[in-house]
Design a protein around this motif. Structure first.
Motif, short mmCIF file in Angstrom:
data_model
loop_
_atom_site.label_atom_id
_atom_site.label_comp_id
_atom_site.label_asym_id
_atom_site.label_seq_id
_atom_site.Cartn_x
_atom_site.Cartn_y
_atom_site.Cartn_z
N LEU A 526 0.84 -1.20 0.00
CA LEU A 526 0.00 0.00 0.00
C LEU A 526 0.87 1.25 0.00
CD1 LEU A 526 -2.89 -0.70 2.55
CD2 LEU A 526 -3.06 -0.44 0.08
N HIS A 527 1.88 1.22 0.82
CA HIS A 527 2.68 2.43 0.97
C HIS A 527 3.47 2.74 -0.30
CE1 HIS A 527 3.86 5.75 3.35
NE2 HIS A 527 5.14 5.48 3.28
N SER A 528 3.73 1.70 -1.09
CA SER A 528 4.47 1.97 -2.34
C SER A 528 3.62 2.81 -3.29
CB SER A 528 4.86 0.65 -3.01
OG SER A 528 3.69 0.00 -3.48
N LYS A 529 2.32 2.81 -3.11
CA LYS A 529 1.45 3.61 -3.99
C LYS A 529 1.21 5.00 -3.42
CE LYS A 529 0.42 -0.41 -5.95
NZ LYS A 529 1.07 -0.83 -7.19
N PHE A 530 1.49 5.14 -2.13
CA PHE A 530 1.10 6.34 -1.38
C PHE A 530 1.50 7.63 -2.08
CE2 PHE A 530 1.55 9.54 1.91
CZ PHE A 530 0.45 9.35 2.70
N HIS A 531 2.76 7.71 -2.49
CA HIS A 531 3.28 9.00 -2.94
C HIS A 531 2.73 9.43 -4.29
CE1 HIS A 531 5.86 8.95 0.51
NE2 HIS A 531 6.02 7.66 0.26
N LEU A 532 2.14 8.48 -5.01
CA LEU A 532 1.60 8.83 -6.32
C LEU A 532 0.14 9.26 -6.23
CD1 LEU A 532 3.15 5.83 -8.25
CD2 LEU A 532 3.90 8.22 -8.33
N CYS A 533 -0.39 9.20 -5.04
CA CYS A 533 -1.83 9.41 -4.93
C CYS A 533 -2.20 10.84 -4.53
CB CYS A 533 -2.43 8.46 -3.89
SG CYS A 533 -2.36 6.76 -4.43
N LEU A 542 -3.87 6.71 5.21
CA LEU A 542 -3.44 6.92 6.60
C LEU A 542 -4.41 6.22 7.56
CD1 LEU A 542 -2.23 10.64 6.63
CD2 LEU A 542 -0.84 8.57 6.67
N SER A 543 -5.71 6.32 7.25
CA SER A 543 -6.68 5.64 8.10
C SER A 543 -6.48 4.13 8.04
CB SER A 543 -8.10 5.98 7.67
OG SER A 543 -8.36 7.34 7.90
N ALA A 544 -6.12 3.65 6.83
CA ALA A 544 -5.87 2.21 6.71
C ALA A 544 -4.67 1.84 7.59
CB ALA A 544 -5.61 1.84 5.26
N TYR A 545 -3.66 2.71 7.62
CA TYR A 545 -2.45 2.40 8.40
C TYR A 545 -2.78 2.27 9.89
CZ TYR A 545 0.11 3.84 4.18
OH TYR A 545 0.57 3.95 2.90
N ILE A 546 -3.58 3.22 10.39
CA ILE A 546 -3.88 3.16 11.82
C ILE A 546 -4.71 1.92 12.12
CG2 ILE A 546 -5.93 4.66 11.70
CD1 ILE A 546 -3.47 4.70 14.58
N LYS A 547 -5.52 1.53 11.14
CA LYS A 547 -6.26 0.29 11.32
C LYS A 547 -5.30 -0.91 11.35
CE LYS A 547 -10.85 1.39 10.75
NZ LYS A 547 -12.12 0.70 10.93
N PHE A 548 -4.26 -0.82 10.55
CA PHE A 548 -3.23 -1.87 10.55
C PHE A 548 -2.60 -2.02 11.94
CE2 PHE A 548 -1.46 -3.37 6.28
CZ PHE A 548 -2.69 -3.34 5.68
N ILE A 549 -2.35 -0.87 12.57
CA ILE A 549 -1.71 -0.92 13.89
C ILE A 549 -2.58 -1.72 14.85
CG2 ILE A 549 -1.08 0.48 15.90
CD1 ILE A 549 0.00 2.56 14.05
N ASN A 550 -3.88 -1.56 14.67
CA ASN A 550 -4.80 -2.32 15.51
C ASN A 550 -4.82 -3.79 15.11
OD1 ASN A 550 -6.94 -2.93 17.33
ND2 ASN A 550 -8.37 -2.75 15.62
#
Lengths: 962, 157
Positions: A526-533, A542-550
């Protein structure tokens, strides 16, 4: 100069037109025109009076200049003067000028109307026609006011010439279209209808347009036209091609009149009179038969005229939708046209078949042409024909052929014209959802859509796939796996990243067992796509990331690092920065339990009209959507709301809990106690929001005697505190409670010191808790209205709350068993030295645990009968406290949490609802019937429930609501 | 029918007839858009297209495009033949009509159209009857033209 010199050539005009045509440039043309305008102006203003011919010539020049696209602001008066000339040629030009360049100058209108009036009463048919043409061309309200009374008289008068009748009929039609209120047929109605019998075909042709329009608006008054129209049609259809002389067009008798007759009949249901109906069916059969006969001419005009009648006849057959035999014949005929060499016919056949597809009699017959239609979609060279083919595929789609049609539409999308892609995408998405047998196929289809035509996939489409995945747990694992694979593509569309981010954030855990899609691999992907978005997508990620932490504590440090880096935490975009800051903070200070609650899996979306269907309707207008869907739309209440935005929801759910107000700390988030249940006695529960977390940390299991277990994410009252000195509930607290029976948000209480707002979400748990339980999240906003200091009684939180600050308190409540009394909310604080002690009833009533149940009328009555023991029913008759507005009533009943069932009660005035109350102990079914009596301003409310206490309690609660 | 437009291959508007009330600005906008759309279409394409919420029926005769806008319920094929009948009427009246006839005698083109279509509906579909009406008017004109010689300075007002 053309050779024609019919009538009077106006030499000056011809010379002027030649000059203009010889102009080499736009500038030269404008120069020539300005010169001419100046000349005309001086002539009009000159002392010497102009003769009629010159006046006519100049007015005609002005008209020509206007038609070239230039503005004309004078000459109207001269044109009006021409109207009163007794020379036909001058009058004619005057009328033409007025028709084209009408001016709303009231003085002028008066003069024009005067001239028209004179001509109408002149008894000179040519003058009368000119005047009528002018009225029909202008059609203004002023003219309607002046002539709407006179024209019907002219139309039906016995001595009126045929040509004048024709003009009068259409003139009246135009006035009726612009000012229906001014055209009163009344006494003329039957004589106008009888014009259908007129000897003169031209009169019938003109009059039928008027009759059709009037019939559409007043079908009852004009219904005698049906039998007249049928016999006229029958005479035409059975006539030999030469019978009608000049009204025969390329060997087709009276094609225009035939089409109009068939059109008129479409304003009415099939004739009731058997003889009339038989005659009409015969006509329709003859028309269908003629289509099979060899053409009488090779000219396209012959076949066009013949087929125009045929298509109109098919439209009538479809309109009746009652003659299976004719419908199938129509379908076969159109099937032949699908392969015709004339593009026009293929186009019309596709269009007409679209409507046939929605008839139950011909749906199957239409389906047999699927291969031809698919072929048309692939091979037609004209985009408008391909569009029709796509429409037809959409219309003929059902469960049996959905996979084939969707596959074809998808493959067509790869090369489809840009102009129709968005609509195609919507259609594919709708079909995929509507006819999905297994949801993995649905997910595949939507992801393919995004892959093939990502730019045309509107938000509604990707919102919808997420809604469906969230609501269906059987497809979540597959969806996670599929998006994960789709994201492997080196270049994937941003919409794919959005869907991927959302789904992995929610359900990434379902595929995390496979080392190839381990949590870190997912995150890195996911993060590899982040900068192009774009920013919104990054926010979603970012919301997906915080969900990942959980979901995956092992990713915490990696993700925190990402959140912490300058490009996030100092991002120039406020939204991104805020999310980074909040999520970082949340991940570092919240305990795993708090995280688990805050970042819990999204609750299912309420079932509602598909947002994409609504979008398609909006795009195409109602005409394009099949009848079934329209009904659906009506039932759902039209305006949509499927526009639930999952992207935002995630953010809200997460950020509500992580609002970076100091009050979060103040309330002891850091030392938050995990779920703890306060013991309950006598059905009431005290929640002391500001009490110390202390012993609550003891994971005091749910008290089995309690009806409710109340767990605050932050802290909840230990028994000792509760018993200390809770104030008795405010006297008005019952009334306050009543305000919240049918709504979930609002201000619960307010005085000069504070305001307590309630925002509740009632959701059914999918994940960790069994399905029968519901969580309620209450967000309590306490705003201090004045400049005061609040001394929170107990520490370890920051003891001071600034005036105007807001404090949030989240309380999770689950219903263990049915209950009658609402839990108490006790708030204690010190203000100006004095201890304030406030007790309110929390607006939690049994109906908050309703799950709406849709059922058919049959099922409803069956269950109603099953609940026939006297104690299962509670009934109350009471006076209306509020105006008896149906929409308000509906809103309230929906707010109650039940499903409002249409078409169950034979009396449409009554309301019928059904729902199941979800408690941990059991599910309690409830049926409700509300009978308003508008005259007496009374209601009768009846409740039946499998549990007597519930019926009684609901009846009590509800009788205060209406 | 909501309106009829005649325009040349170069996009020059030769005749416009509006049967619904619209502002001049709207008329110009519609004309510009439609002329562009229709001219962009290839010869073998079908004669109908959806445009806004209307159906456009058009046909090309030599250098002129005839273009009608009809409503959803209206019949495309019969509209195509309305165009053809109008062309026949012009042809009969002018004798092998060409674009120039319509440019120089634009008022005649309007008069013929008014006899054939009124308020957007067919008023008289018989070629003979329409031409009879027009010729009668011409006769009136000619007899009056002769009068003019002697009445050159006749004051009408």
């Amino acid at each position: 100069m053309p050779a024609v010199s019919k009538g009077d050539g106006m030499r000056g005009l011809a010379v002027f037109i030649s000059d203009i045509r010889n102009c080499k440039s736009k500038e030269a043309e404008i120069k020539r025109i300005n010169k001419e305008l100046a000349n005309i102006r001086s002539k009009f203003k000159g002392d010497k009076a102009l003769d009629g011919y010159s006046k006519k010539k100049y007015v005609c020049k002005l008209l020509f200049i206007f038609l070239l696209g230039h503005d004309i602001d004078f000459g109207h008066m001269e044109a009006v003067n021409l109207l009163s000339s007794n020379k036909y040629t001058e009058k004619q030009i005057g009328y033409l000028f007025i028709s084209v360049l009408v001016n709303s100058n009231s003085e002028l209108i008066r003069l024009i109307n005067n001239a028209i009036k004179n001509d109408l009463s002149s008894r000179n048919p040519t003058f009368m026609c000119l005047a009528l043409h002018c009225i029909a061309n202008v059609g203004s309200r002023e003219m309607a006011e002046a002539f709407a009374g006179e024209i019907p008289r002219i139309l039906v008068a016995g001595d009126t010439m045929d040509s004048v009748k024709q003009s009068a009929a259409l003139c009246l039609l135009r006035l009726y279209k612009t000012s229906p209120d001014l055209v009163l047929m009344g006494e003329w109605t039957s004589r106008v209808v009888h014009l259908l019998n007129d000897q003169h075909m031209g009169v019938v042709t003109a009059a039928i347009s008027l009759i059709t329009c009037l019939s559409q608006k007043n079908p009852d008054e004009f219904k005698t036209c049906v039998s007249l129209a049928v016999s006229r049609l029958s005479r035409i259809v059975s006539s030999a091609s030469t019978d009608l002389q000049d009204y025969t067009y390329y060997f087709v008798p009276a094609p225009w009149l035939s089409c109009k007759l068939l059109r008129l009949l479409q304003c009415y249901p099939p004739p009731e009179d058997g003889a009339v109906k038989g005659r009409l069916v015969e006509c329709l059969e003859t028309i269908l038969n003629k289509a099979q006969e060899p053409p009488k001419s090779k000219k396209v005009q012959h076949s066009n005229a013949k087929n125009a009648i045929l298509f109109e006849a098919i439209a009538l057959i479809i309109h009746y939708d009652s003659e299976p035999n004719l419908l199938v014949r129509a379908c076969n005929q159109l099937g032949q046209f699908l392969q015709h060499r004339e593009t026009n016919l293929r186009y019309l056949a596709l269009e007409s078949m679209c409507t046939l597809a929605s008839s139950e009699f011909s749906h199957e017959a239409v389906k047999t042409h699927i291969e031809t239609v698919i072929n048309a979609l692939k091979t037609e060279r004209d985009v408008s024909v391909r569009q029709r083919a796509a429409d037809l595929l959409y219309a003929m789609c059902d469960r049996s052929n959905a996979k084939q049609i969707v596959a074809e539409m998808l493959s067509y999308l790869e090369t489809a014209d840009y102009s129709i892609r968005e609509e195609m995408v919507l259609k594919v998405a709708i079909l995929a959802e509507k006819y999905a047998v297994d949801y993995s196929w649905y997910v595949d289809t939507i992801l393919n859509l995004i892959r093939i035509a990502g730019d045309y996939v509107s938000e509604e489409v990707w919102y919808r796939v997420i809604q469906i995945v969230i609501n269906r747990d059987d497809v979540q694992g597959y969806a996670a796996k599929t998006v994960f694979e789709a994201l492997q593509a080196p270049a994937c569309h941003e919409n794919m990243v959005k869907v991927g981010g959302y789904i992995l954030g929610e359900f990434g855990n379902l595929i995390a067992g496979d080392p190839r899609s381990s949590p870190l691999v997912q995150f890195n992907l996911l993060h590899s796509k982040f900068h192009l978005c774009s920013v919104p997508t990054r926010a979603l990620l970012l919301s997906a990331y915080i969900k990942f932490i959980n979901l995956f504590p092992e990713t915490k440090s990696t993700i925190q690092e990402v959140l912490r880096c300058d490009s996030q935490i100092r991002n120039s975009d406020v939204e991104l920065q805020q999310r980074a800051v909040e999520y970082l903070k949340l991940s570092s200070i919240a305990s795993t339990d708090v995280l688990a609650t805050v970042l819990e899996e999204m609750p299912p979306f309420p079932e509602r009209e598909s947002s994409i269907l609504a979008k398609l309707k909006k795009k195409k207008g109602p005409g394009a959507v099949s009848a079934g869907e329209l009904e659906e739309g009506k039932r759902e209440g039209g305006e949509v709301n499927g526009a639930e935005r999952p992207g935002d929801n995630a953010a809200i759910a997460a950020s509500n809990a992580s609002t970076p107000s100091p009050s979060a700390d103040l309330l002891g988030l850091r030392s938050a106690a995990p779920v703890s249940a306060a013991p309950v006695s006598a059905g009431s529960l005290l929640v002391d929001v500001f009490s110390e977390a202390g012993p609550a940390a003891s994971t005091a299991g749910v008290n089995d005697d309690g009806f409710l277990s109340c767990s605050s994410a932050l802290s909840s009252a230990p028994p000792s505190v509760v018993s200390e000195d809770p104030a008795p509930p405010l006297p008005e607290s019952d009334e306050l409670l009543n305000k919240f029976v049918c709504k979930n948000n609002g201000v619960l209480f307010e005085n000069q010191l504070l305001q307590i707002g309630i925002k509740s979400e009632y959701r059914q748990n999918l994940g960790k808790l069994p399905n029968t339980l519901r969580n309620i999240v209450l967000l309590i906003f306490i705003a201090l209205l004045n400049e005061i200091l609040l001394n929170v009684q107990l520490k370890p939180v920051d003891p001071l709350v600034e005036g105007g600050a807001q404090v949030q308190q989240v309380i999770n409540i689950e219903c263990l068993s049915d209950f009658s009394d609402a839990p108490l909310l006790n708030i204690k604080f010190r203000y100006g030295g004095a201890l304030q002690n406030l007790s309110l009833k929390l607006p939690v009533t049994i109906n908050k645990f309703f799950q709406p149940t849709e059922m058919s009328s049959h099922d409803f009555f069956q269950r109603w009968k099953q609940l026939s023991q006297p104690q299962q029913e509670a009934q109350k008759i009471f006076k209306a406290n509020h105006p008896m507005d149906t929409e308000v009533l509906k809103a309230k009943l929906l707010g109650l949490g039940t499903a409002l069932l249409d078409n169950v009660d034979p009396n449409p005035e009554n309301f019928v609802c059904a729902g199941v109350i979800q408690t941990k102990a059991q599910q309690i079914g409830c049926l409700l019937r509300l009978e308003p009596n508008a005259q007496a301003q009374m209601y009768r409310l009846t409740l039946r429930s499998s549990k007597d206490t519930v019926a009684k309690r609901l009846c009590e609660l509800l009788s205060e609501q209406f | 029918m909501q309106f009829m437009l005649l325009f040349s291959r170069q996009g020059k508007l030769r005749l416009q007839k509006w049967y619904v009330p619209l502002s001049d600005k709207e008329k110009k906008k519609i004309t510009r858009e439609l002329v562009q759309t229709v001219l962009a279409r290839k010869p073998k394409m079908c004669s109908f297209l959806e445009w806004r919420d209307l159906k456009i029926v058009y046909k090309r005769y030599a250098s002129l495009y005839f273009c009608c806008a009809i409503e959803d319920q209206d019949n495309e094929l019969i509209t195509l033949e309305i165009i053809h009948r109008y062309v026949e009427l012009l042809d009969k009246y002018f004798g092998s009509v060409c674009e120039l006839d319509i440019i120089f005698n634009f008022e005649k083109a309007y008069f013929i159209l008014d006899e054939f279509l009124l308020g957007g509906e067919a008023q008289e579909t018989s070629k003979k009857n329409v031409l009879k009406a027009i010729e009668q008017a011409d006769l009136l004109q000619e007899s009056q033209t002769e009068d003019w010689g002697g009445l050159a300075n006749d004051e009408i007002l």
